[in-house]
Design a protein around this motif. Structure first.
Motif, PDB file in Angstrom:
ATOM      1  N   MET A   1       0.662  -1.292  -0.035  1.00  0.00           N
ATOM      2  CA  MET A   1      -0.007   0.005   0.283  1.00  0.00           C
ATOM      3  C   MET A   1       0.750   1.209  -0.006  1.00  0.00           C
ATOM      4  N   ILE A   2       2.067   1.323   0.813  1.00  0.00           N
ATOM      5  CA  ILE A   2       2.790   2.363   0.707  1.00  0.00           C
ATOM      6  C   ILE A   2       3.442   2.502  -0.699  1.00  0.00           C
ATOM      7  N   ALA A   3       3.851   1.384  -1.356  1.00  0.00           N
ATOM      8  CA  ALA A   3       4.456   1.448  -2.392  1.00  0.00           C
ATOM      9  C   ALA A   3       3.421   2.283  -3.652  1.00  0.00           C
ATOM     10  N   ILE A   4       2.127   1.754  -3.340  1.00  0.00           N
ATOM     11  CA  ILE A   4       1.229   2.186  -4.471  1.00  0.00           C
ATOM     12  C   ILE A   4       1.182   3.841  -4.148  1.00  0.00           C
ATOM     13  N   ARG A   5       0.985   4.142  -2.666  1.00  0.00           N
ATOM     14  CA  ARG A   5       0.679   5.673  -2.479  1.00  0.00           C
ATOM     15  C   ARG A   5       1.607   6.294  -2.858  1.00  0.00           C
ATOM     16  N   LEU A   6       3.080   5.845  -2.794  1.00  0.00           N
ATOM     17  CA  LEU A   6       4.259   6.567  -3.079  1.00  0.00           C
ATOM     18  C   LEU A   6       4.452   6.703  -4.650  1.00  0.00           C
ATOM     19  N   GLY A   7       3.893   5.780  -5.462  1.00  0.00           N
ATOM     20  CA  GLY A   7       3.874   5.887  -6.965  1.00  0.00           C
ATOM     21  C   GLY A   7       5.238   4.868  -7.438  1.00  0.00           C
ATOM     22  N   TYR A   8       5.620   3.875  -6.358  1.00  0.00           N
ATOM     23  CA  TYR A   8       6.810   3.017  -6.969  1.00  0.00           C
ATOM     24  C   TYR A   8       6.275   1.452  -6.884  1.00  0.00           C
ATOM     25  N   SER A   9       6.938   0.907  -7.836  1.00  0.00           N
ATOM     26  CA  SER A   9       6.922  -0.747  -7.984  1.00  0.00           C
ATOM     27  C   SER A   9       7.018  -1.066  -6.680  1.00  0.00           C
ATOM     28  N   TYR A  10       6.752  -2.365  -6.328  1.00  0.00           N
ATOM     29  CA  TYR A  10       7.142  -3.096  -5.243  1.00  0.00           C
ATOM     30  C   TYR A  10       8.643  -3.296  -4.969  1.00  0.00           C
ATOM     31  N   SER A  11       9.268  -3.540  -5.944  1.00  0.00           N
ATOM     32  CA  SER A  11      10.604  -3.719  -5.730  1.00  0.00           C
ATOM     33  C   SER A  11      11.483  -2.682  -5.608  1.00  0.00           C
ATOM     34  N   ARG A  12      11.221  -1.447  -6.207  1.00  0.00           N
ATOM     35  CA  ARG A  12      11.819  -0.170  -6.154  1.00  0.00           C
ATOM     36  C   ARG A  12      11.452   0.489  -4.625  1.00  0.00           C
ATOM     37  N   TYR A  13      10.219   0.086  -4.160  1.00  0.00           N
ATOM     38  CA  TYR A  13      10.036   0.752  -2.783  1.00  0.00           C
ATOM     39  C   TYR A  13      10.888  -0.061  -1.721  1.00  0.00           C
ATOM     40  N   LYS A  14      10.996  -1.298  -2.053  1.00  0.00           N
ATOM     41  CA  LYS A  14      11.780  -2.378  -1.269  1.00  0.00           C
ATOM     42  C   LYS A  14      13.115  -1.699  -0.888  1.00  0.00           C
ATOM     43  N   ASP A  15      14.000  -1.296  -2.050  1.00  0.00           N
ATOM     44  CA  ASP A  15      14.960  -0.765  -2.206  1.00  0.00           C
ATOM     45  C   ASP A  15      15.134   0.542  -1.640  1.00  0.00           C
TER      46      ASP A  15
END
Length: 139
Positions: free
Chosen positions: A100-114
């Motif tokens: 949900m954070i990744a979506i809210r910030l506009g990142y893919s899941y893998s980019r968010y994890k990085d």
């Protein structure tokens, strides 16, 4: 920012990120539970003083130390760059789900994890500067 001057090659980023996660899940959760602190009500514009102490603070010296620790955690989060700060708040204070954070910030899941891993490492470095508590794991 000091983070830019620390040799990234010397830091085990994966282990440091896990160490900071453990710190939040174990220590910060206990601090927040002990104090009954509502993260939404924390003020960042002034230092705690005798005139605005709540019941827990005024009754226990130990409580004051715990509140100082909580203040250091919050100050460290708010000293981070906007992206890292948003990640730390949403994930570790508001307990939002990673996807949900990744979506809210506009990142893919893998980019968010990085980005989350980098935010955790930045937190560890800055927290050390504020408290002298070592969360960074070196290679």
């Amino acid at each position: 920012m000091l983070f830019d001057f620390v040799k990234q090659d010397d830091i085990d980023q994966k282990a440091t990120a896990q160490n900071v996660r453990n710190f939040f899940y174990r220590d910060v959760e206990n601090i927040m539970e002990f104090t009954g602190f509502d993260v939404q009500s924390v003020r960042f514009d002034s230092q705690p003083s005798g005139s605005n102490l709540n019941g827990v603070e005024s009754q226990m010296v130990h409580g004051m130390d715990i509140l100082k620790e909580l203040r250091a955690v919050l100050d460290t989060i708010y000293s981070l760059d906007t992206k890292s700060r948003d990640i730390m708040i949403m994930r570790f204070l508001q307990h939002r789900q990673t996807k949900m954070i990744a979506i809210r910030l506009g990142y893919s899941y893998s980019r968010y994890k990085d980005l989350q891993r980098k935010a955790l490492v930045k937190f560890a470095i800055n927290y050390y500067l504020k408290t002298n508590r070592q969360l960074v794991i070196y290679k």
